[in-house]
Design a protein around this motif. Structure first.
Motif, PDB file in Angstrom:
ATOM      1  N   ASP A  34       0.939  -1.383  -0.227  1.00  0.00           N
ATOM      2  CA  ASP A  34      -0.191   0.381  -0.086  1.00  0.00           C
ATOM      3  C   ASP A  34       0.974   1.452   0.173  1.00  0.00           C
ATOM      4  OD1 ASP A  34       1.263   0.087   2.506  1.00  0.00           O
ATOM      5  OD2 ASP A  34      -0.801  -0.214   3.472  1.00  0.00           O
ATOM      6  N   GLY A  35       2.459   0.962   0.015  1.00  0.00           N
ATOM      7  CA  GLY A  35       2.950   1.959   0.211  1.00  0.00           C
ATOM      8  C   GLY A  35       3.403   2.927   1.156  1.00  0.00           C
ATOM      9  N   LYS A  36       2.495   2.471   2.827  1.00  0.00           N
ATOM     10  CA  LYS A  36       3.039   3.016   3.403  1.00  0.00           C
ATOM     11  C   LYS A  36       3.938   2.403   4.506  1.00  0.00           C
ATOM     12  CE  LYS A  36      -0.748   3.443   6.320  1.00  0.00           C
ATOM     13  NZ  LYS A  36      -2.357   3.447   6.947  1.00  0.00           N
ATOM     14  N   ILE A  37       4.220   3.494   5.242  1.00  0.00           N
ATOM     15  CA  ILE A  37       5.596   2.483   6.206  1.00  0.00           C
ATOM     16  C   ILE A  37       4.953   2.666   6.862  1.00  0.00           C
ATOM     17  CG2 ILE A  37       7.840   2.639   7.338  1.00  0.00           C
ATOM     18  CD1 ILE A  37       8.034   4.689   5.655  1.00  0.00           C
ATOM     19  N   TYR A  38       4.934   0.941   8.169  1.00  0.00           N
ATOM     20  CA  TYR A  38       4.926   0.894   9.717  1.00  0.00           C
ATOM     21  C   TYR A  38       5.930   0.535  10.286  1.00  0.00           C
ATOM     22  CZ  TYR A  38       0.371  -0.085   6.867  1.00  0.00           C
ATOM     23  OH  TYR A  38      -1.058   0.095   6.357  1.00  0.00           O
ATOM     24  N   THR A  39       4.952   0.507  11.836  1.00  0.00           N
ATOM     25  CA  THR A  39       6.584   0.869  12.536  1.00  0.00           C
ATOM     26  C   THR A  39       5.668  -0.407  13.564  1.00  0.00           C
ATOM     27  OG1 THR A  39       5.939   2.612  13.643  1.00  0.00           O
ATOM     28  CG2 THR A  39       7.998   3.221  12.039  1.00  0.00           C
ATOM     29  N   GLY A  40       7.528  -0.667  14.738  1.00  0.00           N
ATOM     30  CA  GLY A  40       6.958  -1.713  15.072  1.00  0.00           C
ATOM     31  C   GLY A  40       8.459  -1.473  16.348  1.00  0.00           C
ATOM     32  N   CYS A  41       8.170  -2.239  17.541  1.00  0.00           N
ATOM     33  CA  CYS A  41       9.365  -2.626  18.819  1.00  0.00           C
ATOM     34  C   CYS A  41       9.383  -3.326  19.485  1.00  0.00           C
ATOM     35  CB  CYS A  41       9.072  -0.995  19.036  1.00  0.00           C
ATOM     36  SG  CYS A  41       8.080  -0.905  20.645  1.00  0.00           S
ATOM     37  N   ASN A  42      10.017  -4.028  19.792  1.00  0.00           N
ATOM     38  CA  ASN A  42       9.596  -4.992  20.679  1.00  0.00           C
ATOM     39  C   ASN A  42       9.061  -5.071  22.100  1.00  0.00           C
ATOM     40  OD1 ASN A  42      12.575  -3.743  21.748  1.00  0.00           O
ATOM     41  ND2 ASN A  42      13.291  -5.457  22.834  1.00  0.00           N
ATOM     42  N   ILE A  43       8.193  -5.501  22.422  1.00  0.00           N
ATOM     43  CA  ILE A  43       7.411  -4.847  23.501  1.00  0.00           C
ATOM     44  C   ILE A  43       7.669  -6.632  24.573  1.00  0.00           C
ATOM     45  CG2 ILE A  43       5.114  -5.387  24.338  1.00  0.00           C
ATOM     46  CD1 ILE A  43       4.344  -4.086  21.594  1.00  0.00           C
ATOM     47  N   GLU A  44       8.160  -6.879  25.689  1.00  0.00           N
ATOM     48  CA  GLU A  44       8.497  -7.395  26.539  1.00  0.00           C
ATOM     49  C   GLU A  44       7.108  -7.752  27.375  1.00  0.00           C
ATOM     50  OE1 GLU A  44      13.595  -7.652  26.500  1.00  0.00           O
ATOM     51  OE2 GLU A  44      12.762  -6.689  28.202  1.00  0.00           O
ATOM     52  N   ASN A  45       7.304  -9.408  28.178  1.00  0.00           N
ATOM     53  CA  ASN A  45       6.637  -9.401  29.262  1.00  0.00           C
ATOM     54  C   ASN A  45       7.019  -9.974  30.120  1.00  0.00           C
ATOM     55  OD1 ASN A  45       3.904 -11.104  30.725  1.00  0.00           O
ATOM     56  ND2 ASN A  45       3.325 -10.103  28.919  1.00  0.00           N
ATOM     57  N   ILE A  59       5.264  -5.450  10.954  1.00  0.00           N
ATOM     58  CA  ILE A  59       4.898  -6.982  10.022  1.00  0.00           C
ATOM     59  C   ILE A  59       2.676  -7.128  10.044  1.00  0.00           C
ATOM     60  CG2 ILE A  59       4.561  -9.462   8.810  1.00  0.00           C
ATOM     61  CD1 ILE A  59       7.663  -9.247   9.081  1.00  0.00           C
ATOM     62  N   PHE A  60       2.864  -7.222  11.727  1.00  0.00           N
ATOM     63  CA  PHE A  60       1.248  -7.778  12.136  1.00  0.00           C
ATOM     64  C   PHE A  60       0.762  -6.425  11.725  1.00  0.00           C
ATOM     65  CE2 PHE A  60       2.531 -11.160  14.893  1.00  0.00           C
ATOM     66  CZ  PHE A  60       3.335 -12.506  13.762  1.00  0.00           C
ATOM     67  N   LYS A  61       0.962  -5.166  11.948  1.00  0.00           N
ATOM     68  CA  LYS A  61       0.218  -4.156  12.052  1.00  0.00           C
ATOM     69  C   LYS A  61      -0.607  -3.760  10.402  1.00  0.00           C
ATOM     70  CE  LYS A  61       1.435   0.554  13.961  1.00  0.00           C
ATOM     71  NZ  LYS A  61       2.874   1.026  14.781  1.00  0.00           N
ATOM     72  N   ALA A  62       0.641  -4.409   9.557  1.00  0.00           N
ATOM     73  CA  ALA A  62       0.453  -3.861   8.215  1.00  0.00           C
ATOM     74  C   ALA A  62      -0.830  -4.897   7.950  1.00  0.00           C
ATOM     75  CB  ALA A  62       1.906  -4.052   7.223  1.00  0.00           C
ATOM     76  N   GLU A  65      -4.256  -4.339   8.983  1.00  0.00           N
ATOM     77  CA  GLU A  65      -4.584  -3.405   7.785  1.00  0.00           C
ATOM     78  C   GLU A  65      -4.809  -3.343   6.384  1.00  0.00           C
ATOM     79  OE1 GLU A  65      -5.540  -0.554   8.695  1.00  0.00           O
ATOM     80  OE2 GLU A  65      -4.431  -0.586  10.879  1.00  0.00           O
ATOM     81  N   GLY A  66      -4.670  -4.627   6.561  1.00  0.00           N
ATOM     82  CA  GLY A  66      -5.205  -5.352   4.666  1.00  0.00           C
ATOM     83  C   GLY A  66      -3.697  -5.731   4.036  1.00  0.00           C
ATOM     84  N   ASN A  67      -2.567  -5.941   4.329  1.00  0.00           N
ATOM     85  CA  ASN A  67      -1.387  -5.917   3.406  1.00  0.00           C
ATOM     86  C   ASN A  67      -0.628  -7.450   3.473  1.00  0.00           C
ATOM     87  OD1 ASN A  67      -0.441  -3.045   2.334  1.00  0.00           O
ATOM     88  ND2 ASN A  67      -1.027  -3.211   4.613  1.00  0.00           N
ATOM     89  N   ARG A  68      -0.532  -7.400   2.283  1.00  0.00           N
ATOM     90  CA  ARG A  68       0.282  -9.177   2.305  1.00  0.00           C
ATOM     91  C   ARG A  68       1.119  -9.695   2.140  1.00  0.00           C
ATOM     92  NH1 ARG A  68      -3.323  -8.765   5.479  1.00  0.00           N
ATOM     93  NH2 ARG A  68      -5.428 -10.588   5.243  1.00  0.00           N
ATOM     94  N   VAL A  69       2.193  -8.118   1.078  1.00  0.00           N
ATOM     95  CA  VAL A  69       2.614  -8.469   0.286  1.00  0.00           C
ATOM     96  C   VAL A  69       4.211  -7.366   0.843  1.00  0.00           C
ATOM     97  CG1 VAL A  69       4.241  -8.050  -1.863  1.00  0.00           C
ATOM     98  CG2 VAL A  69       1.551  -8.739  -1.664  1.00  0.00           C
ATOM     99  N   LEU A  70       5.375  -8.096   1.377  1.00  0.00           N
ATOM    100  CA  LEU A  70       6.214  -6.498   2.288  1.00  0.00           C
ATOM    101  C   LEU A  70       7.022  -6.125   0.800  1.00  0.00           C
ATOM    102  CD1 LEU A  70       7.955  -6.029   4.884  1.00  0.00           C
ATOM    103  CD2 LEU A  70       9.444  -8.259   4.467  1.00  0.00           C
ATOM    104  N   LYS A  71       7.054  -5.957   0.533  1.00  0.00           N
ATOM    105  CA  LYS A  71       8.620  -4.856  -0.485  1.00  0.00           C
ATOM    106  C   LYS A  71       9.576  -4.445   0.476  1.00  0.00           C
ATOM    107  CE  LYS A  71       5.566  -4.227  -3.451  1.00  0.00           C
ATOM    108  NZ  LYS A  71       4.958  -5.390  -4.153  1.00  0.00           N
ATOM    109  N   GLU A  72      10.068  -4.082   1.126  1.00  0.00           N
ATOM    110  CA  GLU A  72      11.838  -3.284   2.554  1.00  0.00           C
ATOM    111  C   GLU A  72      10.874  -3.859   3.394  1.00  0.00           C
ATOM    112  OE1 GLU A  72      12.832  -0.156   0.976  1.00  0.00           O
ATOM    113  OE2 GLU A  72      13.165  -0.640  -0.596  1.00  0.00           O
TER     114      GLU A  72
END
Length: 132
Positions: A34-45, A59-62, A65-72
């Motif tokens: 979709d051309g958007k950048i999705y970010t994430g950080c490590n989340i400990e428990n 990746i899970f955020k993207a 939102e309906g995305n399936r194809v990773l570009k970078e």
């Protein structure tokens, strides 16, 4: 979108890490179809099995939102060393890297990074093609 924007987003995401047990911050930024950048950080428990890596968080955020194809993807851990994705993250990256040559930016800082492909990080990977 250029690689510098993706790299900067990963560096910014690292600062949001929740890592009270390891004190090891990781940030990731992914670009999907979709051309958007999705970010994430490590989340400990406290129950370590409940911990999630930065790459999978992004990746899970993207995907949610309906995305399936990773570009970078860009990721940063220790700014003094190159921090590579762990094994389970490499498997998840492979799941959504449908086209060959998906770039993985492994970052120390905005100007010091290396570029690999998913295939270089996960040769001979098990994919959905193996289930057919």
């Amino acid at each position: 979108m250029n690689s510098k924007e993706l790299i900067k987003s990963a560096i910014e995401a690292r600062e949001k890490a929740y890592c009270p047990y390891s004190n090891f911050k990781v940030g990731a930024a992914v670009l999907f179809e979709d051309g958007k950048i999705y970010t994430g950080c490590n989340i400990e428990n406290a129950s370590f099995g409940g911990t999630n890596c930065a790459e999978r968080t992004a990746i899970f955020k993207a995907v949610s939102e309906g995305n399936r194809v990773l570009k970078e993807i860009a990721l940063i851990g220790d700014p003094n060393n190159y921090t590579y994705p762990c094994g389970i993250c490499r498997q998840v990256l492979t799941e959504f890297a449908e086209s060959g040559g998906v770039k993985v930016y492994i970052i120390k800082n905005e100007n010091d990074y290396i570029v690999k492909t998913i295939e270089e990080l996960m040769p001979g990977s098990f994919t959905k093609k193996d289930l057919g």
